[in-house]
Design a protein around this motif. Structure first.
Motif: not given
Length: 391
Positions: A245-247, A99-106, A231-235, A202-203
């Protein structure tokens, strides 16, 4: 005996419970209509469901590469090229996250040390201060300017200190609905380059801009690759918010750091779900903009008849509505709407560093079922009418 909370770290103890989570539990108990959370209508594309199901039943249930399946990273790269004209290397510049939330954290963990500062335009998505706090960094809110919620570059410049390492920008913006324009985004990126900062964007709502607007991203702006993590997401566009599932997209150097964090947090996103997403084609990305724009217009018009002060959202899925013209503070109003009217909104206090700044705001979404939304608004009308008559 030592109190249980004494065993918690300072960074965790400093993070409060999410206000909306408590209201959601109450809403569930009373059967309230939820027009607070942005949950897309419909199901993921059939191709994604079929491919994920096939993966589950064909021994593809073990770890995927931590950086994500190459097929999925290639899909993300192809979509970035198709929709934005930005060429990205799927091998060294994309990391699939939970997810995007983990992407932002990372991303924040990759570029800050404890005590560093992250500039955060305010109001902000409720999760951001907690995410930044978990890293040991400190969020430094900078208010968006005026009724139009514009990005104030002079205020951002004034907020930069010797401890500033990053800026975290959400565009299109939750909760205000701003789709920040070229001057705002490029100006912010210039500040980041000037002060050697990283702009984390975060987009997740990139495909949801309205009235003919175009999403503006710092990704791909010339000469700035080492200063951008997108940071993106396919959600959202694939209607799979529960798949997580983010990236992250960044330069090879920044990507290497993000991957080191990612490998030590979640290790990797679920392989069968990555297999599912990898199977979609360009035609499977769902374009809901016309539908959501119509629902946005309806919601804004209705809220205005109820006495809310509303600025038309330019993007995203939410309306941040001013409630100063109503009798109750927004936190009290939101609680009473759940308990008495059976309607769930998000309190504005969740989106400001100082809760008092959010007492005249509520957030609602326009992407939920139309009939249920209309019923929720009618319940709100009846409640507010009775409240006004009793005062």
């Amino acid at each position: 005996m030592t109190a249980a909370r004494g065993r918690l770290s300072r960074r965790v103890s400093g993070i409060g419970a999410m206000e909306l989570a408590g209201l959601m539990r109450l809403a569930h108990d009373v059967g309230a209509i939820d027009i607070a959370l942005g949950i897309p209508p419909g199901d993921p594309p059939a191709a994604a469901i079929e491919a994920a199901t096939a993966a589950l039943t064909s021994a593809q249930n073990q770890y995927a590469p931590p950086e994500g399946l190459l097929s999925l990273r290639q899909l993300i790269a192809a979509e970035l090229l198709r929709t934005r004209g930005v060429a990205v290397d799927p091998v060294d510049e994309i990391t699939v996250t939970c997810g995007a939330t983990e992407g932002v954290l990372a991303a924040v963990l990759a570029v800050t040390d404890p005590g560093d500062e992250v500039i955060l335009p305010e109001p902000f998505y409720e999760n951001y201060p907690g995410v930044i706090g978990l890293t040991g960094a400190v969020h430094r809110p900078v208010p968006l300017a005026g009724r139009d919620w514009r990005l104030d570059l002079d205020a951002v410049r004034a907020a930069i200190t010797g401890r500033t390492r990053a800026v975290l920008l959400n565009t299109p913006h939750n909760p205000t609905g701003r789709a920040f324009d070229q001057a705002e985004v490029s100006g912010l990126l210039e500040l980041c380059v000037e002060h050697d900062l990283v702009l984390i964007t975060d987009e997740v709502y990139e495909r949801y801009v309205y009235d003919g607007r175009t999403h503006v991203s710092p990704l791909g702006m010339p000469g700035t690759a080492d200063h951008v993590i997108a940071v993106g997401s396919l959600s959202k566009s694939l209607h799979m918010s529960g798949w997580r599932v983010g990236y992250c997209v960044a330069s090879p150097e920044l990507t290497a750091g993000i991957r080191r964090v990612h490998e030590r947090t979640t290790v990797g996103a679920a392989r069968p779900l990555q297999q599912g997403v990898s199977a979609v084609g360009a035609a499977d990305f769902i374009d809901d903009r016309a539908l959501f724009q119509e629902r946005r217009d309806h919601l804004v018009a209705y809220l205005e008849t109820l006495g809310f002060d509303v600025r038309m959202p330019e993007g995203g899925w939410f309306v941040l509505a001013g409630s100063s013209g109503l009798a109750a503070r927004s936190d009290k109003l939101v609680a009473e709407l759940v308990e008495t009217a059976g309607v769930l909104l998000a309190p504005g206090t969740s989106f400001f560093a100082d809760r008092a700044d959010g007492l005249n705001w509520v957030r609602t979404t326009f992407v939920r079922d139309r009939e249920r939304t209309v019923e929720a608004l009618e319940r709100m009308r009846r409640f507010l009418t009775v409240t006004e008559q009793s005062n």
